[in-house]
Design a protein around this motif. Sequence first.
Motif, PDB file in Angstrom:
ATOM      1  N   ASN A   1       1.184  -5.104  -7.278  1.00 25.00           N
ATOM      2  CA  ASN A   1       0.852  -5.937  -6.117  1.00 25.00           C
ATOM      3  C   ASN A   1       0.520  -5.127  -4.865  1.00 25.00           C
ATOM      4  O   ASN A   1       0.869  -5.527  -3.744  1.00 25.00           O
ATOM      5  CB  ASN A   1       2.002  -6.919  -5.812  1.00 25.00           C
ATOM      6  N   THR A   2      -0.148  -3.997  -5.062  1.00 22.60           N
ATOM      7  CA  THR A   2      -0.605  -3.201  -3.921  1.00 22.60           C
ATOM      8  C   THR A   2      -2.114  -3.049  -3.996  1.00 22.60           C
ATOM      9  O   THR A   2      -2.729  -3.264  -5.049  1.00 22.60           O
ATOM     10  CB  THR A   2       0.027  -1.795  -3.901  1.00 22.60           C
ATOM     11  N   ILE A   3      -2.708  -2.657  -2.893  1.00 23.80           N
ATOM     12  CA  ILE A   3      -4.159  -2.427  -2.862  1.00 23.80           C
ATOM     13  C   ILE A   3      -4.547  -1.372  -3.894  1.00 23.80           C
ATOM     14  O   ILE A   3      -5.569  -1.502  -4.573  1.00 23.80           O
ATOM     15  CB  ILE A   3      -4.613  -1.987  -1.452  1.00 23.80           C
ATOM     16  N   ALA A   4      -3.704  -0.360  -4.061  1.00 27.96           N
ATOM     17  CA  ALA A   4      -3.991   0.699  -5.041  1.00 27.96           C
ATOM     18  C   ALA A   4      -4.077   0.131  -6.450  1.00 27.96           C
ATOM     19  O   ALA A   4      -4.965   0.485  -7.236  1.00 27.96           O
ATOM     20  CB  ALA A   4      -2.906   1.777  -4.968  1.00 27.96           C
ATOM     21  N   ALA A   5      -3.160  -0.765  -6.802  1.00 27.03           N
ATOM     22  CA  ALA A   5      -3.157  -1.375  -8.135  1.00 27.03           C
ATOM     23  C   ALA A   5      -4.360  -2.285  -8.331  1.00 27.03           C
ATOM     24  O   ALA A   5      -4.943  -2.344  -9.421  1.00 27.03           O
ATOM     25  CB  ALA A   5      -1.863  -2.154  -8.340  1.00 27.03           C
ATOM     26  N   PHE A   6      -4.752  -2.998  -7.282  1.00 24.82           N
ATOM     27  CA  PHE A   6      -5.904  -3.887  -7.381  1.00 24.82           C
ATOM     28  C   PHE A   6      -7.207  -3.091  -7.497  1.00 24.82           C
ATOM     29  O   PHE A   6      -8.097  -3.448  -8.279  1.00 24.82           O
ATOM     30  CB  PHE A   6      -5.958  -4.823  -6.171  1.00 24.82           C
ATOM     31  N   GLU A   7      -7.309  -2.015  -6.732  1.00 24.84           N
ATOM     32  CA  GLU A   7      -8.506  -1.172  -6.812  1.00 24.84           C
ATOM     33  C   GLU A   7      -8.669  -0.591  -8.216  1.00 24.84           C
ATOM     34  O   GLU A   7      -9.783  -0.562  -8.767  1.00 24.84           O
ATOM     35  CB  GLU A   7      -8.419  -0.038  -5.783  1.00 24.84           C
ATOM     36  N   LEU A   8      -7.563  -0.131  -8.781  1.00 21.89           N
ATOM     37  CA  LEU A   8      -7.604   0.455 -10.115  1.00 21.89           C
ATOM     38  C   LEU A   8      -7.966  -0.601 -11.163  1.00 21.89           C
ATOM     39  O   LEU A   8      -8.712  -0.328 -12.104  1.00 21.89           O
ATOM     40  CB  LEU A   8      -6.252   1.092 -10.442  1.00 21.89           C
ATOM     41  N   ALA A   9      -7.461  -1.811 -10.995  1.00 23.07           N
ATOM     42  CA  ALA A   9      -7.777  -2.902 -11.927  1.00 23.07           C
ATOM     43  C   ALA A   9      -9.272  -3.211 -11.915  1.00 23.07           C
ATOM     44  O   ALA A   9      -9.886  -3.422 -12.967  1.00 23.07           O
ATOM     45  CB  ALA A   9      -6.981  -4.147 -11.560  1.00 23.07           C
ATOM     46  N   ILE A  10      -9.855  -3.220 -10.740  1.00 20.11           N
ATOM     47  CA  ILE A  10     -11.295  -3.476 -10.619  1.00 20.11           C
ATOM     48  C   ILE A  10     -12.085  -2.334 -11.242  1.00 20.11           C
ATOM     49  O   ILE A  10     -13.085  -2.549 -11.933  1.00 20.11           O
ATOM     50  CB  ILE A  10     -11.676  -3.675  -9.142  1.00 20.11           C
ATOM     51  N   GLU A  11     -11.597  -1.112 -11.017  1.00 19.47           N
ATOM     52  CA  GLU A  11     -12.241   0.068 -11.605  1.00 19.47           C
ATOM     53  C   GLU A  11     -12.213  -0.001 -13.133  1.00 19.47           C
ATOM     54  O   GLU A  11     -13.136   0.459 -13.809  1.00 19.47           O
ATOM     55  CB  GLU A  11     -11.517   1.328 -11.117  1.00 19.47           C
ATOM     56  N   MET A  12     -11.144  -0.609 -13.674  1.00 22.15           N
ATOM     57  CA  MET A  12     -11.005  -0.748 -15.131  1.00 22.15           C
ATOM     58  C   MET A  12     -11.747  -1.970 -15.669  1.00 22.15           C
ATOM     59  O   MET A  12     -11.603  -2.332 -16.817  1.00 22.15           O
ATOM     60  CB  MET A  12      -9.515  -0.829 -15.503  1.00 22.15           C
ATOM     61  N   ARG A  13     -12.515  -2.618 -14.814  1.00 22.25           N
ATOM     62  CA  ARG A  13     -13.363  -3.759 -15.173  1.00 22.25           C
ATOM     63  C   ARG A  13     -12.560  -4.993 -15.615  1.00 22.25           C
ATOM     64  O   ARG A  13     -12.988  -5.741 -16.496  1.00 22.25           O
ATOM     65  CB  ARG A  13     -14.380  -3.375 -16.248  1.00 22.25           C
ATOM     66  N   SER A  14     -11.420  -5.198 -14.977  1.00 25.57           N
ATOM     67  CA  SER A  14     -10.648  -6.416 -15.234  1.00 25.57           C
ATOM     68  C   SER A  14     -11.463  -7.628 -14.778  1.00 25.57           C
ATOM     69  O   SER A  14     -12.158  -7.565 -13.758  1.00 25.57           O
ATOM     70  CB  SER A  14      -9.323  -6.388 -14.471  1.00 25.57           C
ATOM     71  N   ASP A  15     -11.364  -8.717 -15.513  1.00 21.06           N
ATOM     72  CA  ASP A  15     -12.075  -9.930 -15.125  1.00 21.06           C
ATOM     73  C   ASP A  15     -11.415 -10.598 -13.925  1.00 21.06           C
ATOM     74  O   ASP A  15     -12.087 -11.259 -13.123  1.00 21.06           O
ATOM     75  CB  ASP A  15     -12.127 -10.910 -16.302  1.00 21.06           C
ATOM     76  N   TYR A  16     -10.097 -10.438 -13.829  1.00 19.81           N
ATOM     77  CA  TYR A  16      -9.328 -10.988 -12.711  1.00 19.81           C
ATOM     78  C   TYR A  16      -8.276  -9.978 -12.275  1.00 19.81           C
ATOM     79  O   TYR A  16      -7.770  -9.215 -13.096  1.00 19.81           O
ATOM     80  CB  TYR A  16      -8.566 -12.257 -13.130  1.00 19.81           C
ATOM     81  N   ILE A  17      -7.935 -10.015 -10.987  1.00 16.74           N
ATOM     82  CA  ILE A  17      -6.711  -9.362 -10.541  1.00 16.74           C
ATOM     83  C   ILE A  17      -5.697 -10.478 -10.291  1.00 16.74           C
ATOM     84  O   ILE A  17      -6.006 -11.479  -9.640  1.00 16.74           O
ATOM     85  CB  ILE A  17      -6.901  -8.491  -9.279  1.00 16.74           C
ATOM     86  N   GLU A  18      -4.516 -10.319 -10.875  1.00 14.50           N
ATOM     87  CA  GLU A  18      -3.468 -11.320 -10.723  1.00 14.50           C
ATOM     88  C   GLU A  18      -2.475 -10.818  -9.695  1.00 14.50           C
ATOM     89  O   GLU A  18      -2.104  -9.641  -9.702  1.00 14.50           O
ATOM     90  CB  GLU A  18      -2.773 -11.566 -12.076  1.00 14.50           C
ATOM     91  N   LEU A  19      -2.081 -11.686  -8.761  1.00 14.58           N
ATOM     92  CA  LEU A  19      -1.131 -11.281  -7.726  1.00 14.58           C
ATOM     93  C   LEU A  19      -0.187 -12.432  -7.401  1.00 14.58           C
ATOM     94  O   LEU A  19      -0.521 -13.607  -7.581  1.00 14.58           O
ATOM     95  CB  LEU A  19      -1.847 -10.820  -6.457  1.00 14.58           C
ATOM     96  N   ASP A  20       1.009 -12.063  -6.944  1.00 17.22           N
ATOM     97  CA  ASP A  20       2.053 -13.031  -6.607  1.00 17.22           C
ATOM     98  C   ASP A  20       2.120 -13.203  -5.098  1.00 17.22           C
ATOM     99  O   ASP A  20       1.931 -12.231  -4.351  1.00 17.22           O
ATOM    100  CB  ASP A  20       3.409 -12.539  -7.114  1.00 17.22           C
TER     101      ASP A  20
END
Length: 288
Positions: free
Chosen positions: A54-73
Amino acid sequence: MKRIILVALLIFTLASSQLTLAKDNQLMAQATLPTGEEFYIGAHRGASAYAPENTIAAFELAIEMRSDYIELDVHETKDNVLVAIHDDTVDRTTNGSGKVGEMKISEIKELDAGSWFNETYPDHSNESYIDEKVPTLEEVFRKFGRATNYIIELKTRGIEKRVLDLLQQYKLLEENGRSNCIIIQSFDKESLQIIHSQNKSIPLFQLLKHPIIGKGTDKELKEIKKYAIGIGPNIDRITKQYVEEVRKYNLFIHPYTVDKKKEMKRVIDWGVSGFMTNYPEHGKKVLQ
């Protein structure tokens, strides 16, 4: 006379069934999934196996890994600011302590939300994670905008309107109210019903820790279908037969949290719509 009454009852029953089906189809037409992919992968709290959740770093990496969605609480602070954090306290994922709802955003922003990850997962540690901050939901939207799709999990009842206002402010909802990059999910049925009452076009998913398997499945799914287009059940609690039952109701299903490749392959074979994982790059490789 009896025959006439029986025929009338049969016609009424058929008409009622058609009306129910029409309503179900209308709900599915109003709220559809943002991604056009036949199968989707949600990065659970971001790419949380490799970066602080749930940090910007984790979301950036998820997008870099071509995730279809980033899930956050999403929780709410004492001064009514929406923040991305899973627990109702800051203890586990920061160097502080206390309940999120009893802290002001200025206090939460002083905390280090990254160093714990380096200490807990040394194989994936990174100096850049030191002093990573707990992001606000607005900061996430400002950073990524419409460049990704979001699965937003509501952790606190009463924040529904503020979430909708932010979605509108950052143009994540279309002019007609439809969402083409957002899914909202929650374990809290009433929270989802509040969202549904205010905007029927937003795709909603009911999270289930203990989905009813066997007797009672139909009743639970029928109730969920009144306000949601899908469910997010615990991966350890479902079977192939259950997935088939869910799909018969024309509901989407994305179990959580699917981290092992053999589990990914298994649920794909079962016919799920997608899954939440801490390892989004593994999911992409399995799909190749």
